[in-house]
Write an enzyme that holds these catalytic residues in place. Structure first.
Site, mmCIF file in Angstrom:
data_model
loop_
_atom_site.group_PDB
_atom_site.id
_atom_site.type_symbol
_atom_site.label_atom_id
_atom_site.label_comp_id
_atom_site.label_asym_id
_atom_site.label_seq_id
_atom_site.Cartn_x
_atom_site.Cartn_y
_atom_site.Cartn_z
ATOM 1 N N ARG A 192 -39.304 21.819 -35.163
ATOM 2 C CA ARG A 192 -39.151 20.669 -36.050
ATOM 3 C C ARG A 192 -40.481 20.277 -36.686
ATOM 4 O O ARG A 192 -40.522 19.546 -37.672
ATOM 5 C CB ARG A 192 -38.569 19.474 -35.285
ATOM 6 C CG ARG A 192 -38.158 18.306 -36.187
ATOM 7 C CD ARG A 192 -37.641 17.116 -35.402
ATOM 8 N NE ARG A 192 -38.639 16.550 -34.532
ATOM 9 C CZ ARG A 192 -38.592 16.573 -33.200
ATOM 10 N NH1 ARG A 192 -37.583 17.151 -32.582
ATOM 11 N NH2 ARG A 192 -39.552 16.027 -32.477
ATOM 12 N N TYR A 237 -33.246 9.973 -61.639
ATOM 13 C CA TYR A 237 -32.237 10.783 -60.971
ATOM 14 C C TYR A 237 -31.091 9.919 -60.454
ATOM 15 O O TYR A 237 -31.304 8.827 -59.930
ATOM 16 C CB TYR A 237 -32.887 11.561 -59.826
ATOM 17 C CG TYR A 237 -31.949 12.421 -59.032
ATOM 18 C CD1 TYR A 237 -31.082 13.302 -59.652
ATOM 19 C CD2 TYR A 237 -31.944 12.353 -57.639
ATOM 20 C CE1 TYR A 237 -30.219 14.097 -58.912
ATOM 21 C CE2 TYR A 237 -31.090 13.150 -56.892
ATOM 22 C CZ TYR A 237 -30.226 14.019 -57.529
ATOM 23 O OH TYR A 237 -29.377 14.795 -56.791
ATOM 24 N N ASP A 263 -42.133 12.322 -59.784
ATOM 25 C CA ASP A 263 -41.077 13.312 -59.603
ATOM 26 C C ASP A 263 -41.256 14.351 -60.711
ATOM 27 O O ASP A 263 -40.980 14.089 -61.883
ATOM 28 C CB ASP A 263 -39.706 12.661 -59.690
ATOM 29 C CG ASP A 263 -38.568 13.637 -59.410
ATOM 30 O OD1 ASP A 263 -38.747 14.847 -59.641
ATOM 31 O OD2 ASP A 263 -37.496 13.195 -58.965
ATOM 32 N N LYS A 296 -34.101 23.125 -57.971
ATOM 33 C CA LYS A 296 -33.985 23.334 -59.405
ATOM 34 C C LYS A 296 -34.892 24.493 -59.863
ATOM 35 O O LYS A 296 -34.766 25.607 -59.389
ATOM 36 C CB LYS A 296 -34.316 22.038 -60.137
ATOM 37 C CG LYS A 296 -33.645 20.783 -59.580
ATOM 38 C CD LYS A 296 -32.143 20.816 -59.672
ATOM 39 C CE LYS A 296 -31.503 19.451 -59.447
ATOM 40 N NZ LYS A 296 -31.752 18.828 -58.139
#
Length: 379
Positions: free
Chosen positions: A50, A107, A176, A201
């Site tokens: 993790r 977004y 972003d 993306k």
């Protein structure tokens, strides 16, 4: 040859590769491990799955080299998705009583974060991306969140100006950078504290991986983001990380093809009377062009426009043969969708977000023109 002397394509192909070892692969395969051999004190780099993974390490180094070429001290962390990366910055940097400024036209999932931020006692302010509108509500905020170009409206704000005024106000700036990718613009070079992206993306570009990343120059801020990732466990699988790293080698090839075709498509659409509200930052007459050319090296694969109503938009989408009716953007296969179907964007019913892929430009544009004609309307 220094890191700064090489081109984007060379950098993308070589980014994050380990030193060559005889008989070993150029890019080592994914490491599947929940735990690692750990005798004695846990002083090594890999202790538990993790926290770290060698496959993440190669990818994080690669993305860091693209975000800040030749710069030491930039740390990149990969996440299970773009939303995981966005959440990590917001929730690691903000606490009850703080204020954050978010875009009204960002977004679609950002409003879900509004609700959660407010539930934690954080004040949420919003303003449009265009015209650097977020600066009007900046006073007293702890963090400014920028999305430029905005999705899906493709407005652009002046990152340098936003950073300068935010710094003067004593706040942090996160950008972003999903639509542009580091080949389109580098937010850290423009002064931002965080560069964040959904690598689902354009960065990976094949529509088969969910992934996100955060790049940060400040080691303390990076440590806070890393701690958040550990606390919530928003980690990518090793296979996804390996696929992403493999995909970076073609990033420049993909982006250049997509951007050049997107500009050609936008120019073609501009000549049609049945297409309105056309936006593409690479068009000289686009409202965002003047700002975009000052900070962007490539204008992205997304073109947005409007058709006369929901029914005509859906007929257009149905008539396309080389374009998938799908959400997301930045992939090698062109996609388009009527954004109003989700209900979360402030767009007209006939608003189309078109993501240009890697098809031959002539074939793609011909398909779009034929679909427009079949959908009906005035040419």
């Amino acid at each position: 040859m220094s890191d700064m002397d090489i081109g984007d394509g060379t950098r993308a192909v070589r980014a994050g590769l380990p030193e060559p070892v005889k008989y070993e692969p150029t890019l080592p395969g994914p490491v599947f491990a929940a735990h690692f051999h750990l005798p004695g004190e846990p002083t090594g780099p890999y202790t538990y799955g993790r926290d770290e993974n060698p496959t993440w390490t190669h990818l994080e180094r690669a993305i860091g080299e693209l975000e800040a070429p030749g710069e030491q001290g930039v740390e990149t962390l990969v996440f299970a998705s773009g939303m995981a990366a966005i959440s990590a910055v917001l929730f690691s940097q903000l606490k009850a009583g703080d204020a954050v400024v978010l875009p009204t036209d960002g977004y679609q999932a950002l409003p879900l974060l509004h609700e959660q931020l407010r539930a934690y006692g954080i004040e949420v302010r919003t303003a449009p991306t265009g015209g650097d509108g977020q600066l009007a509500v900046l006073a007293g905020a702890k963090l400014l969140w920028i999305e430029t170009p905005s999705n899906p409206g493709l407005d652009v704000c002046d990152i340098r100006r936003m950073v300068a005024e935010t710094r003067a106000a004593g706040a942090l700036v996160a950008v972003d950078n999903t639509l542009a990718t580091p080949l389109g613009q580098r937010p850290l070079e423009l002064g931002a504290d965080f560069s964040v992206a959904s690598d689902t993306k354009g960065m990976t570009g094949h529509g088969d991986v969910l992934l996100g990343h955060v790049s940060c120059r400040d080691p303390e801020r990076a440590a806070e983001v890393r701690r958040w990732r550990k606390v919530v466990g928003a980690i990518p699988g090793p296979m996804e990380a390996w696929l992403a790293h493999r995909s970076l080698a073609t990033l420049q090839l993909r982006i250049d093809r997509q951007c050049s075709t997107a500009l050609a498509l936008a120019r073609t659409l501009a000549a049609r009377a049945d297409v309105t509200g056309l936006r593409y930052p690479g068009l000289p007459d686009d409202p965002s062009h003047a700002v975009a050319v000052r900070q962007m090296r490539r204008f992205g694969p997304v073109v947005s426009f409007e058709l006369a109503g929901r029914e005509r938009a859906e007929r257009f989408l149905d008539a396309l043969r080389l374009v998938d009716d799908a959400t997301s953007f930045g992939g090698v296969r062109s996609t388009a969708e009527r954004r109003g179907r989700w209900g979360g964007d402030a767009v007209a019913e006939g608003f189309i977000r078109f993501s240009v892929g890697a098809e031959d430009p002539e074939d793609l544009i011909s398909d779009v023109l034929r679909a427009l004609d079949e959908a009906g309307g005035v040419v």
